[in-house]
Design an enzyme around this catalytic site. Structure first.
Site, PDB file in Angstrom:
ATOM      1  N   ARG A  45       0.799  -1.189   0.000  1.00 33.17           N
ATOM      2  CA  ARG A  45       0.000   0.000   0.000  1.00 33.17           C
ATOM      3  C   ARG A  45       0.854   1.271   0.000  1.00 33.17           C
ATOM      4  NH1 ARG A  45      -3.609  -1.980   5.012  1.00 33.17           N
ATOM      5  NH2 ARG A  45      -2.098  -3.672   5.061  1.00 33.17           N
ATOM      6  N   GLY A  46       2.107   1.121   0.401  1.00 36.42           N
ATOM      7  CA  GLY A  46       2.953   2.276   0.699  1.00 36.42           C
ATOM      8  C   GLY A  46       3.156   3.287  -0.419  1.00 36.42           C
ATOM      9  N   GLU A 101       7.912   2.159  -5.952  1.00 38.54           N
ATOM     10  CA  GLU A 101       8.022   1.652  -4.583  1.00 38.54           C
ATOM     11  C   GLU A 101       8.233   2.829  -3.632  1.00 38.54           C
ATOM     12  OE1 GLU A 101       7.498  -0.360  -2.358  1.00 38.54           O
ATOM     13  OE2 GLU A 101       8.909  -2.021  -2.425  1.00 38.54           O
ATOM     14  N   ASP A 102       7.687   2.759  -2.440  1.00 38.07           N
ATOM     15  CA  ASP A 102       7.897   3.856  -1.491  1.00 38.07           C
ATOM     16  C   ASP A 102       9.293   3.780  -0.868  1.00 38.07           C
ATOM     17  OD1 ASP A 102       7.108   1.517  -0.255  1.00 38.07           O
ATOM     18  OD2 ASP A 102       6.055   2.499   1.378  1.00 38.07           O
ATOM     19  N   ASP A 105      14.244  -1.292   1.543  1.00 37.12           N
ATOM     20  CA  ASP A 105      14.862  -1.503   2.849  1.00 37.12           C
ATOM     21  C   ASP A 105      15.836  -2.693   2.692  1.00 37.12           C
ATOM     22  OD1 ASP A 105      15.277  -1.848   5.568  1.00 37.12           O
ATOM     23  OD2 ASP A 105      13.213  -1.563   6.120  1.00 37.12           O
ATOM     24  N   LYS A 133      17.163   2.862   1.898  1.00 41.03           N
ATOM     25  CA  LYS A 133      17.910   2.708   3.152  1.00 41.03           C
ATOM     26  C   LYS A 133      19.024   1.698   2.899  1.00 41.03           C
ATOM     27  CE  LYS A 133      14.673   2.737   6.956  1.00 41.03           C
ATOM     28  NZ  LYS A 133      14.022   1.849   7.940  1.00 41.03           N
ATOM     29  N   PHE A 154      13.482   4.638  11.546  1.00 40.20           N
ATOM     30  CA  PHE A 154      12.118   4.199  11.259  1.00 40.20           C
ATOM     31  C   PHE A 154      11.343   5.401  10.749  1.00 40.20           C
ATOM     32  CE2 PHE A 154       9.634   0.537  11.335  1.00 40.20           C
ATOM     33  CZ  PHE A 154       8.321   0.972  11.378  1.00 40.20           C
ATOM     34  N   ASP A 161       3.569   3.613   6.597  1.00 41.20           N
ATOM     35  CA  ASP A 161       2.863   3.485   7.881  1.00 41.20           C
ATOM     36  C   ASP A 161       3.759   3.068   9.032  1.00 41.20           C
ATOM     37  OD1 ASP A 161       3.240   0.757   6.841  1.00 41.20           O
ATOM     38  OD2 ASP A 161       1.999   0.151   8.529  1.00 41.20           O
ATOM     39  N   ARG A 167       0.068   7.068   7.544  1.00 41.55           N
ATOM     40  CA  ARG A 167       0.305   7.074   6.089  1.00 41.55           C
ATOM     41  C   ARG A 167      -0.095   8.422   5.492  1.00 41.55           C
ATOM     42  NH1 ARG A 167       1.280   1.763   4.020  1.00 41.55           N
ATOM     43  NH2 ARG A 167       0.201   0.123   5.151  1.00 41.55           N
TER      44      ARG A 167
HETATM   45  C1  PRP Z   1       7.096  -2.059   2.909  1.00 40.36           C
HETATM   46  C2  PRP Z   1       7.396  -0.990   1.902  1.00 40.36           C
HETATM   47  C3  PRP Z   1       8.133  -1.732   0.818  1.00 40.36           C
HETATM   48  C4  PRP Z   1       8.815  -2.866   1.557  1.00 40.36           C
HETATM   49  C5  PRP Z   1      10.277  -2.580   1.687  1.00 40.36           C
HETATM   50  O1  PRP Z   1       5.915  -2.670   2.505  1.00 40.36           O
HETATM   51  O2  PRP Z   1       6.229  -0.379   1.426  1.00 40.36           O
HETATM   52  O3  PRP Z   1       7.239  -2.272  -0.126  1.00 40.36           O
HETATM   53  O4  PRP Z   1       8.205  -2.947   2.844  1.00 40.36           O
HETATM   54  O5  PRP Z   1      10.925  -3.547   2.449  1.00 40.36           O
HETATM   55  P1  PRP Z   1      12.056  -4.540   1.946  1.00 40.36           P
HETATM   56  O6  PRP Z   1      12.967  -3.783   1.023  1.00 40.36           O
HETATM   57  O7  PRP Z   1      12.742  -4.932   3.235  1.00 40.36           O
HETATM   58  O8  PRP Z   1      11.396  -5.701   1.292  1.00 40.36           O
HETATM   59  P2  PRP Z   1       4.943  -3.481   3.464  1.00 40.36           P
HETATM   60  O9  PRP Z   1       5.081  -4.929   3.192  1.00 40.36           O
HETATM   61  O10 PRP Z   1       5.125  -2.984   4.877  1.00 40.36           O
HETATM   62  O11 PRP Z   1       3.516  -3.117   2.979  1.00 40.36           O
HETATM   63  P3  PRP Z   1       2.773  -1.712   2.775  1.00 40.36           P
HETATM   64  O12 PRP Z   1       3.391  -1.115   1.530  1.00 40.36           O
HETATM   65  O13 PRP Z   1       1.364  -2.142   2.594  1.00 40.36           O
HETATM   66  O14 PRP Z   1       2.974  -0.834   3.985  1.00 40.36           O
END
Ligand code: PRP
Length: 183
Positions: A45-46, A101-102, A105, A133, A154, A161, A167
């Site tokens: 959703r991000g 992508e938001d 990580d 990051k 964080f 979120d 969000r």
């Molecule tokens: C979060 C974020 C990225 C992902 C990054 O999504 O939006 O898509 O984690 O993490 P990574 O590089 O360690 O894989 P999340 O699964 O929390 O879902 P959301 O977008 O619905 O908040």
């Protein structure tokens, strides 16, 4: 966790985000200027806020689609397993695709999604992440375009979120935990 007290300090202002998106959009326009209709895929959703602002700056014919993958639960730890929870509505075979992508990580989400979409044989697949990051990376990967590199903090807001809260903040904030009040 939400039961813990926390405050949010502004890290990247709404104005700085808008300015960076203008620059990114210019680069993306250059890359896809001959594309008939670019498929812009937001990862739910991000990315919902970022993709909304980005496509309005693009000034290109675009089709907007969404994919939902999950790598986190409701907590802060990233698990290595990435699942596709919602698939694209449209076809991408032979098409130019931009995955939005938001935040990158560990990199597991974007790596998995890229591999998944490449199996559908797009003509070209590029990726853009608003935040990166690098300190947390577990997979050797970098988005084609990155908005901002950030330290291992964080972060919340602008679509991101904290346990499904915050969000809707218009800026990117850093979560700061407060000591429980012992009085
Ligand atoms: C979060 C974020 C990225 C992902 C990054 O999504 O939006 O898509 O984690 O993490 P990574 O590089 O360690 O894989 P999340 O699964 O929390 O879902 P959301 O977008 O619905 O908040």
């Amino acid at each position: 966790m939400p039961h813990q007290n926390y405050v949010i300090d502004e890290m990247i202002s709404a104005k700085a985000i808008a300015a960076r998106i203008e620059d990114l959009a210019r680069e993306i326009r250059k890359e896809f200027k001959t594309t008939d209709k670019l498929v812009v895929v937001g990862l739910l959703r991000g990315s919902f806020v970022f993709i909304a602002d980005l496509v309005r700056e693009l000034d290109l014919p675009v089709e907007v689609d969404f994919l939902e993958a999950s790598s986190y639960g409701d907590g802060m730890e990233s698990s290595r397993e990435v699942r596709i929870l919602k698939d694209l509505r449209g076809q991408i075979e032979g098409r130019d695709v931009l995955v939005v992508e938001d935040i990158v990580d560990t990199g597991h989400t974007l790596a998995h999604v890229t591999k998944y979409l490449m199996s559908r044989k797009p003509a070209r697949l590029k990726t853009i992440a608003l935040l990166d990051k690098p300190a947390r990376r577990e997979v050797d990967l970098k988005a084609s375009w990155t908005g901002f590199e950030i330290p291992d903090e964080f972060v919340v807001g602008y679509g991101i979120d904290f346990a499904q809260r915050n969000r809707n903040l218009p800026f990117i904030g850093k979560v700061r935990f407060e000591e429980p009040d012992k009085s």
